[in-house]
Design a protein around this motif. Structure first.
Motif, PDB file in Angstrom:
ATOM      1  N   PRO A  77      54.241  52.320  32.081  1.00  0.00           N
ATOM      2  CA  PRO A  77      55.072  51.452  33.180  1.00  0.00           C
ATOM      3  C   PRO A  77      56.212  51.608  33.443  1.00  0.00           C
ATOM      4  O   PRO A  77      56.890  51.454  34.445  1.00  0.00           O
ATOM      5  CB  PRO A  77      54.934  50.120  32.485  1.00  0.00           C
ATOM      6  N   LYS A 124      58.365  53.035  37.306  1.00  0.00           N
ATOM      7  CA  LYS A 124      59.444  52.689  37.950  1.00  0.00           C
ATOM      8  C   LYS A 124      60.439  53.845  38.468  1.00  0.00           C
ATOM      9  O   LYS A 124      61.337  53.576  39.484  1.00  0.00           O
ATOM     10  CB  LYS A 124      60.220  51.840  36.990  1.00  0.00           C
ATOM     11  N   PHE A 165      52.336  52.585  41.937  1.00  0.00           N
ATOM     12  CA  PHE A 165      51.770  51.528  41.018  1.00  0.00           C
ATOM     13  C   PHE A 165      50.409  52.219  40.718  1.00  0.00           C
ATOM     14  O   PHE A 165      49.592  52.529  41.651  1.00  0.00           O
ATOM     15  CB  PHE A 165      51.659  50.189  41.563  1.00  0.00           C
ATOM     16  N   ALA A 178      46.027  48.445  35.788  1.00  0.00           N
ATOM     17  CA  ALA A 178      46.561  47.209  36.122  1.00  0.00           C
ATOM     18  C   ALA A 178      45.558  46.137  35.603  1.00  0.00           C
ATOM     19  O   ALA A 178      44.374  46.378  35.546  1.00  0.00           O
ATOM     20  CB  ALA A 178      46.939  46.945  37.210  1.00  0.00           C
ATOM     21  N   THR A 187      57.464  39.882  34.820  1.00  0.00           N
ATOM     22  CA  THR A 187      57.597  41.282  35.022  1.00  0.00           C
ATOM     23  C   THR A 187      56.603  41.750  36.296  1.00  0.00           C
ATOM     24  O   THR A 187      55.602  41.606  35.907  1.00  0.00           O
ATOM     25  CB  THR A 187      57.058  42.127  33.865  1.00  0.00           C
ATOM     26  N   GLN A 192      54.980  44.341  38.710  1.00  0.00           N
ATOM     27  CA  GLN A 192      54.990  45.464  38.704  1.00  0.00           C
ATOM     28  C   GLN A 192      54.621  46.264  40.208  1.00  0.00           C
ATOM     29  O   GLN A 192      55.142  47.223  40.496  1.00  0.00           O
ATOM     30  CB  GLN A 192      53.517  46.113  38.161  1.00  0.00           C
ATOM     31  N   SER A 193      54.484  45.413  41.251  1.00  0.00           N
ATOM     32  CA  SER A 193      54.365  45.789  42.643  1.00  0.00           C
ATOM     33  C   SER A 193      54.215  44.388  43.675  1.00  0.00           C
ATOM     34  O   SER A 193      53.523  43.514  43.096  1.00  0.00           O
ATOM     35  CB  SER A 193      53.112  46.854  43.058  1.00  0.00           C
ATOM     36  N   GLU A 253      52.758  42.227  35.175  1.00  0.00           N
ATOM     37  CA  GLU A 253      52.221  42.933  33.982  1.00  0.00           C
ATOM     38  C   GLU A 253      51.453  42.281  33.133  1.00  0.00           C
ATOM     39  O   GLU A 253      50.445  42.887  32.733  1.00  0.00           O
ATOM     40  CB  GLU A 253      53.641  43.387  33.323  1.00  0.00           C
TER      41      GLU A 253
END
Length: 628
Positions: free
Chosen positions: A16, A20, A98, A103, A132, A134-135, A155
């Motif tokens: 993860p 980024k 991502f 996921a 958080t 992620q996308s 997340e």
């Protein structure tokens, strides 16, 4: 680092934190090279790897690229600086990389009702308050225009769950539009029976004076949710969730109610069907104010009170004395269904009515359709493809019983009064009514229709159609069904007693014209008015001519239409079958009026795959009949 030294592959496994530092670029012009991208993106930071994805066969760019930066800040800066910028000719889109394969699918949230100018970076910032992220992805059409829906991937599943719980009481808005959020579900999961019901237009429209007071609106929505919860609590039913909003266009409230089980949802839906409303929405402003005093005002997302009781008390007292008190729950266009029905299941109350004459007004069709039940909505418009009908309308009956009655009585040919009205409204008095399916269901239905309509099915176990001959040309098969007792086919002579110029002579329901029995001269003008079979073949000698003159084509008798289409199909089928006798039999099946409507035959000219399916079925049927 020079472009040639840049690694051409992303790391096989990315954590993860590593993700980024990676950006994903799409909609690149095919002329863009990796050198070009390197020179552009190195402005924001050190690049570790860069790759443009290419087609394995042609080695041409797919318009997508991945760039890995040395630092996370550089990736974020690249998105801010280059997203929606023009590179050569295309507007590129820069997103965070991502890996959806690793996921947690249960941490994915579906976003609906996004504004046209929704900003991904702003949405990320908003959703990051809840966990958080992620996308965030907004879907686009084939032209690249943003659509009104997308997804946010957290997340952790707990973060997604917390967001859903919070928005029930504290909705999120983005650029003035209220976002609709729900846990993402795969299509297979969504087909599971729903435990939620959707009730729309549960009360009369709010007066304009209240609509202009935002705190009063919030109080009314909140009061409605308290009333509904209070009703079910008194009846021993636990409601998992109840969400109420007032529609901006109609100013009428709607609600989404989730129960513990699908059986509870179905039971309450049945109540709506029987009573044309639901008792949970039958209350009053006095009771609404009592419940607000009891439970206290709701909180905003920043933990402040949405309104004070003092600010809304006067408005609620005025409503209580008004004959049109919104909390009485009275509405002329009350609507209900299971939540999933909007997406995957057909609603039996929503009907598509076609073949309406061009001059018929909305008022006239509304008056006719209202004879059979309560119409809560009717939309009439021109068809996008006017080859088959001039107008069509979508009619929504309030209950299933209303819809069933309409579909039954409209097709009842024994009702002379209805039949007379149909001739005024519909072309040739012929009504076309179908339950309107969702997009997903329409796709599935198309496949089912092909199977059920397949000429291989040989409905009724009837004999294989083998058109008789006149000279060297086959006559089109007669109208079905065959005479009782299976005595064979009834042969109808062609018009004029002789074959036409194509492989299918004209089928008519009357005998050849005989010479006059007296010596009076024949009325030549009258004879000239009679359409000879050759005229149809000459007028519509090619399918393009039919397309260009569809209105004229549809005005000729249907038997003549089948005659013309049969001649044109003969050429197409023969190119595939390569055998004259088999072609005659297959085409005879394709123009059989008991098997295919005119519209279905027309579609065969435009859908070669569908035509091929029917040809294959026909040949298989011929083979089986030969082996008997």
């Amino acid at each position: 680092m020079q472009p040639k030294e840049i690694q051409q592959q992303l790391p096989p496994q990315t954590t993860p934190q590593q993700m980024k530092t990676i950006i994903y670029i799409e909609n690149l012009d095919q002329g863009i090279s990796e050198d070009y991208l390197y020179r552009k993106f190195k402005e924001v930071g050190e690049i570790h790897s860069l790759k443009i994805t290419k087609d394995k066969t042609t080695q041409k760019s797919k318009g997508q690229a991945f760039i890995t930066f040395a630092h996370q800040d550089s990736a974020e800066e690249a998105r801010k600086k280059f997203n929606n910028q023009v590179f050569i000719r295309n507007i590129i889109r820069v997103k965070p990389y991502f890996n959806y394969h690793i996921a947690d699918k249960k941490a994915n949230i579906f976003i609906n009702n996004l504004p046209e100018d929704a900003d991904i970076l702003e949405l990320e910032q908003e959703f990051s308050r809840y966990g958080t992220v992620q996308s965030v992805d907004i879907h686009r059409d084939i032209q690249g225009k943003q659509l009104n829906y997308g997804y946010v991937q957290f997340e952790k599943k707990e973060d997604a769950d917390n967001l859903i719980k919070r928005v029930m009481n504290h909705p999120i808005t983005h650029k003035g539009k209220l976002l609709k959020l729900e846990q993402f579900k795969a299509q297979s999961e969504r087909k599971v029976e729903s435990s939620s019901i959707y009730l729309r237009a549960i009360a009369k429209p709010l007066p304009q004076k209240y609509w202009e007071q935002s705190k009063v609106i919030r109080a009314i929505e909140y009061a409605w949710s308290l009333i509904i919860n209070d009703y079910f609590l008194k009846h021993g039913i636990k409601v998992k969730d109840c969400f109420v909003k007032i529609d901006q266009h109609t100013r009428q409230p709607w609600t989404m109610i989730s129960f513990e089980t699908a059986e509870q949802a179905k039971e309450n839906l049945d109540i709506c069907e029987q009573q044309r409303k639901h008792p949970c929405i039958n209350s009053g402003a006095h009771h609404a104010l009592e419940l607000i005093n009891k439970h206290g005002p709701p909180l905003n997302s920043d933990a402040s009170e949405a309104f004070s009781i003092a600010e809304i008390t006067q408005a609620f007292k005025e409503m209580a004395q008004d004959h049109d008190d919104t909390f009485k729950g009275e509405s002329e266009n009350f609507f209900y269904n299971m939540v999933y029905s909007k997406h995957l299941n057909p609603d039996d109350r929503l009907i598509l009515v076609q073949n309406i004459k061009e001059e018929v007004t909305k008022e006239k069709i509304q008056e006719f359709l209202s004879r059979f039940g309560k119409v809560i909505r009717l939309t009439i418009r021109k068809t996008k493809n006017p080859r088959f009908q001039v107008q069509q309308c979508f009619v929504h009956y309030q209950t299933m019983e209303d819809s069933k009655r309409a579909r039954s009585e409209i097709y009842d040919e024994n009702n002379s009064e209805i039949s007379a009205i149909k001739k005024e409204i519909f072309k040739d008095g012929h009504v076309m009514m179908n339950i309107l399916l969702s997009k997903t269901m329409r796709k599935e239905f198309k496949e089912v229709k092909k199977q059920s309509q397949s000429i291989f099915q040989n409905p009724g176990g009837r004999q294989l159609l083998q058109p008789p001959y006149v000279g060297n040309f086959p006559v089109m098969p007669p109208q079905m069904p065959f005479p009782p007792g299976g005595q064979g086919m009834r042969q109808i002579p062609p018009r004029g007693g002789r074959p036409g110029p194509g492989p299918f002579p004209m089928m008519r329901n009357y005998a050849p014209r005989h010479p006059p029995m007296n010596n009076k001269p024949v009325n030549q003008a009258l004879m000239n008015q009679m359409v000879q079979p050759q005229a149809f073949i000459q007028e519509f000698s090619d399918y393009t001519l039919i397309q260009n003159r569809m209105e004229e084509f549809l005005k000729i008798p249907q038997s003549d239409q089948r005659y013309v289409l049969g001649n044109l199909l003969f050429k197409k089928v023969f190119e595939v079958v390569k055998d004259k006798e088999s072609t005659k039999k297959v085409v005879g099946m394709l123009v059989d009026p008991s098997q295919f409507e005119i519209g279905d035959i027309l579609n065969m000219f435009e859908d070669s795959q569908e035509l091929q399916t029917y040809i294959d079925d026909g040949l298989l049927l011929i083979k089986e009949e030969t082996q008997k």
